[in-house]
Design an enzyme around this catalytic site. Structure first.
Site, PDB file in Angstrom:
ATOM      1  CE  LYS A 154      13.463   5.327  10.220  1.00  0.00           C
ATOM      2  NZ  LYS A 154      13.310   6.513   9.337  1.00  0.00           N
TER       3      LYS A 154
ATOM      4  CD  GLU B 278      14.096  10.520  26.191  1.00  0.00           C
ATOM      5  OE1 GLU B 278      14.999  10.228  26.968  1.00  0.00           O
ATOM      6  OE2 GLU B 278      13.106  11.193  26.538  1.00  0.00           O
TER       7      GLU B 278
ATOM      8  CB  CYS C 230       8.888  16.130  22.896  1.00  0.00           C
ATOM      9  SG  CYS C 230      10.607  16.345  23.265  1.00  0.00           S
TER      10      CYS C 230
ATOM     11  CD  GLU D 251       3.078  14.926  21.049  1.00  0.00           C
ATOM     12  OE1 GLU D 251       3.020  13.862  20.428  1.00  0.00           O
ATOM     13  OE2 GLU D 251       4.118  15.306  21.621  1.00  0.00           O
TER      14      GLU D 251
HETATM   15  O1  TXE Z   1       7.450  10.461  15.015  1.00  0.00           O
HETATM   16  P1  TXE Z   1       7.395   8.981  14.533  1.00  0.00           P
HETATM   17  P2  TXE Z   1       7.675  11.700  14.088  1.00  0.00           P
HETATM   18  C1  TXE Z   1       7.113  12.855  18.917  1.00  0.00           C
HETATM   19  C2  TXE Z   1       5.987  13.811  18.952  1.00  0.00           C
HETATM   20  C3  TXE Z   1       5.389  13.744  17.582  1.00  0.00           C
HETATM   21  C4  TXE Z   1       6.145  12.758  16.822  1.00  0.00           C
HETATM   22  C5  TXE Z   1       6.562  13.384  15.565  1.00  0.00           C
HETATM   23  O2  TXE Z   1       5.085  13.291  19.884  1.00  0.00           O
HETATM   24  O3  TXE Z   1       4.056  13.271  17.664  1.00  0.00           O
HETATM   25  O4  TXE Z   1       7.264  12.353  17.587  1.00  0.00           O
HETATM   26  O5  TXE Z   1       7.758  12.860  15.144  1.00  0.00           O
HETATM   27  C6  TXE Z   1      10.500   5.961  12.745  1.00  0.00           C
HETATM   28  N1  TXE Z   1       9.579   0.961  13.437  1.00  0.00           N
HETATM   29  N2  TXE Z   1       8.350  13.439  19.328  1.00  0.00           N
HETATM   30  O6  TXE Z   1       6.497  11.864  13.207  1.00  0.00           O
HETATM   31  O7  TXE Z   1       6.411   8.713  13.469  1.00  0.00           O
HETATM   32  C7  TXE Z   1      10.274   7.128  11.819  1.00  0.00           C
HETATM   33  O8  TXE Z   1      10.679   6.810  10.503  1.00  0.00           O
HETATM   34  C8  TXE Z   1      10.718   1.680  13.576  1.00  0.00           C
HETATM   35  C9  TXE Z   1       8.701  13.403  20.719  1.00  0.00           C
HETATM   36  O9  TXE Z   1       9.014  11.566  13.419  1.00  0.00           O
HETATM   37  O10 TXE Z   1       7.281   8.228  15.767  1.00  0.00           O
HETATM   38  C10 TXE Z   1      11.167   8.181  12.452  1.00  0.00           C
HETATM   39  O11 TXE Z   1      12.509   8.003  12.055  1.00  0.00           O
HETATM   40  N3  TXE Z   1      10.805   3.013  13.353  1.00  0.00           N
HETATM   41  C11 TXE Z   1      10.185  13.464  20.876  1.00  0.00           C
HETATM   42  C12 TXE Z   1      11.002   7.881  13.938  1.00  0.00           C
HETATM   43  O12 TXE Z   1      10.520   6.560  14.028  1.00  0.00           O
HETATM   44  C13 TXE Z   1       9.681   3.649  13.011  1.00  0.00           C
HETATM   45  C14 TXE Z   1      10.782  14.569  20.069  1.00  0.00           C
HETATM   46  C15 TXE Z   1       9.997   8.783  14.629  1.00  0.00           C
HETATM   47  O13 TXE Z   1       8.833   8.719  13.851  1.00  0.00           O
HETATM   48  C16 TXE Z   1       8.444   2.990  12.857  1.00  0.00           C
HETATM   49  C17 TXE Z   1      10.337  14.503  18.718  1.00  0.00           C
HETATM   50  C18 TXE Z   1       8.435   1.576  13.083  1.00  0.00           C
HETATM   51  N4  TXE Z   1       7.321   0.852  12.939  1.00  0.00           N
HETATM   52  C19 TXE Z   1       9.118  13.980  18.355  1.00  0.00           C
HETATM   53  N5  TXE Z   1       7.510   3.914  12.492  1.00  0.00           N
HETATM   54  C20 TXE Z   1      10.727  13.628  22.282  1.00  0.00           C
HETATM   55  N6  TXE Z   1      10.105  13.091  23.321  1.00  0.00           N
HETATM   56  O14 TXE Z   1      11.808  14.182  22.424  1.00  0.00           O
HETATM   57  C21 TXE Z   1       8.145   5.107  12.432  1.00  0.00           C
HETATM   58  N7  TXE Z   1       9.452   4.958  12.730  1.00  0.00           N
END
Ligand code: TXE
Length: 487
Positions: A172, A247, A281, A385
């Protein structure tokens, strides 16, 4: 206007509900695609198909699956420009970055794991009277959930080793960046990957994402995203004893020691701070510079940042495109305004309101790269962050202070140290609570090395052996030597 589909059981299908979500181009505010608003019902179909396909896929040899990865790499390479264009359109990142980083690394991820597999030796442990053979099999069906900042780069980082180790997949992507995941599904379909081995479901995290976390046929979850969501992932999957790789976020320090080569440190700090508008990140969002060189460093650093070219993502000369969305822009602006309230000084950049229209179009989620001075390293802006083009700059007098400053955050993903004395750099690196430290470089990646963080930056490591280990289960077979049997 594209209408994307889920890819389930080797077929492109809409969500069973028929509902869709709009995919917005952050540079124009325009709708560029509609994607399925999938639910648990769609996850059910994908997981069942993945389950039925997994045993045959796992029965292939490692070399046969490595050959599949090479074929995927070749096919994606042929679509390199299309991947870069789609990624830039979906995220607002400069096309030059999408080519150089996103599209290139997506191909490299498949190529790397194919080559890495062929270098693996059988795992055996000899005893005086017996031999141990370690067998590796896939976990079964794995769920891969990925974020919007490096969409295909991060999805391929998981898909490649997951396939290699014999798993079938329910993947996803972020609902904000579906385009390149769709290119991957189309590519696997064109290659006639056995149906059910790879399934793609689009939709909202709390809906279809949660459905993946909860599904009993899914044995492992590899998640990349925010720390808050990481908590939900862990809380849902852990009681089901699913294998987990998380991650999460980062708040990484760029540490400039008094003997640093200033030109090198300034260039490195700018790259670490503002690549992908700070939406990586690993970005260096807190800069800690020795007081003796702080004035000169900050003057040069601010000068370089102020000169960065903000422009249309499609413009080859653009260095700073948009952030992912207007909502995210407002979240980042909140932190800039908070910094001012906390007594900080904007050295360059700032919010739209401070500078009027920043980018080429008011509809675009443009924000100038922003440098903030005068804040404590314990301020909210320096410990939370922000995940945008915003950095805070701090000074230190003694090396002993730096460890405390760098570790004064709940995150622990990465950091960089700039010094001409590598031994001092390595000694300091060992005191920094992160999974990765670069010395006199940033984002220089050997894919064989362990990647991941500690504290609120996640659990587990991926990369090289760590990916093979995460995406497989071992069975140790211990065989008594035949001559022993006579006793
Ligand atoms: O994250 P989200 P985002 C982190 C970075 C930033 C954030 C932004 O800290 O704050 O991610 O990315 C799915 N059950 N990193 O907004 O909201 C959502 O649909 C299952 C760090 O995308 O966490 C998306 O596909 N899935 C990282 C994915 O989770 C769920 C690098 C991430 O969404 C969900 C990139 C749920 N309840 C961003 N809720 C690193 N460490 O490499 C959301 N999702």
């Amino acid at each position: 206007m594209k209408t994307l589909m889920n890819y389930i059981d080797g077929t492109f299908v809409p969500a069973q509900s028929g509902d869709t979500i709009e995919d917005i181009n952050p540079a124009t505010g325009m709708v560029i695609a509609h994607i399925p608003r999938s639910t648990k019902a769609d996850v059910e179909l994908a997981a069942a198909s993945a389950k039925s396909a997994q045993a045959d896929w796992n029965a292939l040899t490692l070399d046969q699956r490595a050959d599949w990865l090479d074929a995927i790499a070749d096919a994606l390479q042929a679509k390199h420009e299309a991947i870069a264009q789609a990624e830039s359109l979906d995220t607002g990142k400069p096309i030059s970055l999408a080519r150089r980083v996103d599209a290139t690394r997506s191909v490299d991820n498949f190529r790397f794991f194919a080559d890495f597999a062929r270098k693996q030796q059988p795992l055996t442990f000899e005893m005086s009277d017996a031999m141990n053979f370690v067998e590796r099999n896939g976990l079964g069906v794995v769920g891969l959930i990925t974020p919007w900042n490096l969409p295909l780069y991060l999805m391929s980082w998981k898909v490649a080793p997951a396939l290699l180790m014999g798993n079938s997949i329910v993947a996803k992507p972020s609902e904000m960046t579906p385009l390149t995941a769709n290119i991957l599904a189309e590519t696997l379909d064109e290659l006639n990957l056995p149906r059910g081995v790879f399934n793609l479901v689009h939709g909202l995290g709390p809906e279809v994402g949660q459905g993946i976390l909860e599904h009993p046929l899914i044995n492992g979850i590899s998640f990349t995203g925010g720390t808050a969501t990481g908590r939900i992932v862990a809380a849902t999957a852990a009681p089901m004893f699913k294998k987990l790789s998380l991650e999460l976020g980062g708040k990484n320090a760029t540490i400039v020691l008094e003997d640093a080569d200033l030109d090198q440190a300034v260039q490195g700090a700018v790259k670490a701070a503002f690549t992908n508008s700070g939406q990586v990140c690993l970005c260096g969002s807190r800069i800690m510079v020795h007081a003796s060189i702080a004035d000169e460093f900050i003057k040069r650093f601010v000068g370089e940042v102020a000169a960065m070219r903000i422009g249309e993502p499609s413009d080859e000369a653009t260095q700073i495109g948009t952030v992912i969305s207007m909502d995210h822009l407002e979240k980042v602006e909140f932190y800039i305004n908070l910094a001012i309230e906390e007594g900080g000084t904007i050295l360059t950049g700032g919010t739209r309101s401070m500078m009027g229209g920043v980018g080429p179009t008011p509809e675009g989620a443009y924000l100038a790269p922003t440098v903030i001075g005068g804040l404590s390293h314990l301020s909210r802006c320096a410990t939370e962050e922000i995940f945008g083009p915003v950095v805070t700059v701090h000074t230190f007098d003694r090396l002993a202070e730096v460890t405390e400053m760098a570790n004064a955050t709940d995150y622990g993903l990465a950091g960089s140290i700039w010094t001409q004395d590598v031994e001092v750099g390595k000694a300091l690196a060992k005191t920094i609570e992160t999974g990765i430290v670069w010395i006199n470089t940033w984002l220089h990646r050997d894919l064989r090395t362990p990647f991941g963080g500690v504290k609120h930056s996640g659990v587990g490591r991926e990369g090289g052996q760590w990916s093979l280990g995460f995406f497989s289960e071992t069975t140790n077979i211990c065989v008594m030597n035949p001559r022993e049997l006579g006793d």
